[in-house]
Design an enzyme around this catalytic site. Structure first.
Site, PDB file in Angstrom:
ATOM      1  N   GLY A 218       1.661   1.358   3.329  1.00 30.45           N
ATOM      2  CA  GLY A 218       1.479   0.106   2.608  1.00 30.45           C
ATOM      3  C   GLY A 218       2.383  -0.045   1.407  1.00 30.45           C
ATOM      4  N   ARG A 219       2.927   1.050   0.914  1.00 32.90           N
ATOM      5  CA  ARG A 219       3.875   0.966  -0.202  1.00 32.90           C
ATOM      6  C   ARG A 219       4.947   2.038  -0.066  1.00 32.90           C
ATOM      7  NH1 ARG A 219       0.655   3.674  -5.245  1.00 32.90           N
ATOM      8  NH2 ARG A 219      -0.574   5.107  -4.012  1.00 32.90           N
TER       9      ARG A 219
ATOM     10  N   ASP B 106      -5.847  10.447   6.570  1.00 26.33           N
ATOM     11  CA  ASP B 106      -4.508   9.861   6.522  1.00 26.33           C
ATOM     12  C   ASP B 106      -3.637  10.516   5.466  1.00 26.33           C
ATOM     13  OD1 ASP B 106      -6.557   8.218   4.971  1.00 26.33           O
ATOM     14  OD2 ASP B 106      -4.701   7.519   4.049  1.00 26.33           O
TER      15      ASP B 106
ATOM     16  N   ASP C 207       0.809  13.293  -0.324  1.00 28.69           N
ATOM     17  CA  ASP C 207       0.188  12.206  -1.088  1.00 28.69           C
ATOM     18  C   ASP C 207      -0.442  12.710  -2.385  1.00 28.69           C
ATOM     19  OD1 ASP C 207       0.961  10.142   0.462  1.00 28.69           O
ATOM     20  OD2 ASP C 207      -0.932   9.872   1.503  1.00 28.69           O
TER      21      ASP C 207
ATOM     22  N   GLY D 229      -1.642   2.678   7.273  1.00 25.71           N
ATOM     23  CA  GLY D 229      -0.193   2.608   7.416  1.00 25.71           C
ATOM     24  C   GLY D 229       0.527   2.701   6.088  1.00 25.71           C
TER      25      GLY D 229
ATOM     26  N   GLY E  24       2.292  -3.116  -2.830  1.00 23.93           N
ATOM     27  CA  GLY E  24       3.367  -2.283  -2.303  1.00 23.93           C
ATOM     28  C   GLY E  24       4.166  -1.543  -3.353  1.00 23.93           C
TER      29      GLY E  24
END
Length: 486
Positions: free
Chosen positions: A92-93, A251, A261, A90, A125
């Site tokens: 997370g940050r 992910d 990402d 998920g 985070g």
């Protein structure tokens, strides 16, 4: 807070419901300041040139405020990391702000580094200035190269200390994309047996991002095929510019075929098919030459997640459904091979198509690997080699072998080969040492190198004013390492 004039938010993802996310406010940066903004990304959004000069903008993009209509949330997903099921992950940050209406269609906006969320696990985070600069510059550099990618609107910074290998300072980078949905979103609901949520997600994605699939006999199969083809196009483009993603976990794979990402990425200097840009990847799973196979593997993971959406009754129905999804994934193979060859033909300036073109390209790559010739500079000098072969020859140990290859290549070139090649073989890419120079200056509160590099990377096919931007990396660059730590 007063929004930009006429700015409207649609927030379609938020309509999926609480199974898909947790709503929460950002944890703002204390005493924030601007680090950099992207005029090109702002133009994509249709925003005025002075948008960042408005006092409320700094607050919004450092997590200290929100414009009316924004709906901050962190989405949940799962995934395979380094080939192993990692369970629930998920945002997370990262914090999704909403979906802005723009001349380019709805664009999702997300703050990366805006504090802990329910999906942070043991993380804080936060994102550090170093990694935020790298993501910002590379997002915009890739867009200028024509590579499908998430965009980066801006970076805000703060003196807030963040502990990684050393103590660094915090930053927030704002991502922009039509959708930030990943393979891992589908894997999450499939793994947890949440069939209704899985179907809702598939229906949502098809309706908003792949409407043509809704007309197919089996929309889910059509969707998987579309994703497979887009992913093939993306990875072929990566390979053609010597780009290594570094952490191709499921992910981190975009359902829209975008580069997503930016962590331990790298553009190759010396050509090495086994090059691993991620210092954390000790097994070399995500080496340059393995990226196509990893993408194919990830598509199989997505197919497995989508399987429950097809008829599955007796064993034969299960097998038939599986076969249809596997056939959709197989589309990746032919598409990647065709796209890769097309890009190599363009990089070599070839006229038309010939059965020997693949061998011609492969033989050059073998010569490059044997000499560890610089990937970007080799193709840039090749672009002018019909008239000036010596600069190219200087990159190779076995010049006789190169000369023999050039003798095979020249008759295959198009009449306007040089102009065509210079338009596809960049002079400048975001090498690690260029990013490092901008990072070191920024750590001393000098952000001018980020702005300068952003302009240079925005015109990658032009010769830069500073020859060093397109030169071989300095000796100290060989000691630079990037990892998953950010």
């Amino acid at each position: 807070m007063k929004p930009l004039d006429g700015l409207a938010w649609t927030n379609r993802f938020a309509a999926l419901g609480p199974d898909f996310f947790t709503e929460l406010p950002a944890q703002g940066l204390p005493d924030p300041h601007w680090v950099a903004t992207s005029p090109a990304c702002a133009e994509l959004l249709g925003w005025p040139a002075d948008w960042a000069s408005r006092p409320e903008a700094l607050a919004v993009f450092s997590g200290n405020g929100a414009w009316p209509g924004m709906q901050p949330l962190a989405s949940v997903y799962s995934g395979h990391q380094f080939g192993v099921w990692a369970g629930q992950l998920g945002d997370g940050r990262a914090l999704w702000l909403g979906e802005a209406d723009t001349p380019s269609g709805p664009q999702e906006m997300q703050l990366k580094g805006a504090g802990r969320t329910p999906y942070s696990r043991r993380g804080d985070g936060r994102a550090v200035l170093r990694s935020s600069i790298r993501e910002f510059l590379c997002s915009e550099a890739m867009a200028a190269l024509g590579v499908p990618t998430t965009r980066a609107l801006c970076i805000t910074g703060s003196r807030l200390p963040v502990i990684r290998e050393t103590v660094e300072t915090a930053a927030v980078v704002t991502r922009v994309a039509p959708s930030l949905i990943r393979f891992g979103h589908f894997e999450h609901f499939a793994h947890h047996g949440q069939l209704q949520a899985l179907r809702r997600l598939a229906d949502f994605f098809i309706a908003h991002h792949a409407p043509e699939c809704a007309e197919a006999p089996e929309p889910v199969v059509a969707l998987l095929r579309k994703v497979a083809l887009q992913t093939a196009d993306l990875v072929a483009h990566w390979q053609a510019i010597g780009f290594c993603h570094g952490v191709m976990n499921t992910d981190n794979m975009s359902m829209l075929g975008l580069t997503l990402d930016y962590g331990p990425f790298g553009f190759m200097d010396a050509f090495d098919p086994g090059h691993v840009c991620n210092h954390s990847d000790d097994r070399g799973r995500y080496a340059y030459a393995r990226q196509p196979a990893v993408a194919f593997w990830n598509l199989h993971a997505l197919a497995q997640a989508l399987l429950p959406l097809l008829p599955v009754g007796d064993d034969q129905e299960v097998q038939d459904s599986t076969d249809r999804l596997l056939e959709a994934v197989e589309a990746f193979r032919d598409r990647f091979a065709a796209q890769m060859l097309a890009r190599l033909r363009a990089k070599l300036g070839l006229a038309g198509e010939d059965a020997g073109d693949q061998a011609l390209a492969d033989d050059l790559l073998r010569l490059m690997a044997a000499s560890r010739a610089d990937f970007t500079i080799t193709f840039r000098r090749l672009s002018r080699a019909l008239a000036e072969p010596e600069p190219l020859r200087d990159l190779f140990i076995d010049r006789e072998a190169l000369d023999a290859w050039l003798a095979r290549w020249r008759p295959r070139t198009a009449p306007d080969a040089q102009a065509r090649m210079l338009a596809v073989n960049p002079a400048v890419v975001l090498r690690n040492h260029l990013a490092e120079g901008a990072i070191r200056a920024a750590q001393q509160d000098d952000f001018t190198e980020i702005e300068r590099l952003l302009k240079v990377l925005g015109r990658p096919f032009d010769e830069p004013e500073n020859p060093g931007d397109a030169a071989l990396p300095p000796d100290w660059a060989h000691s630079l390492e990037v990892s998953c730590s950010s």
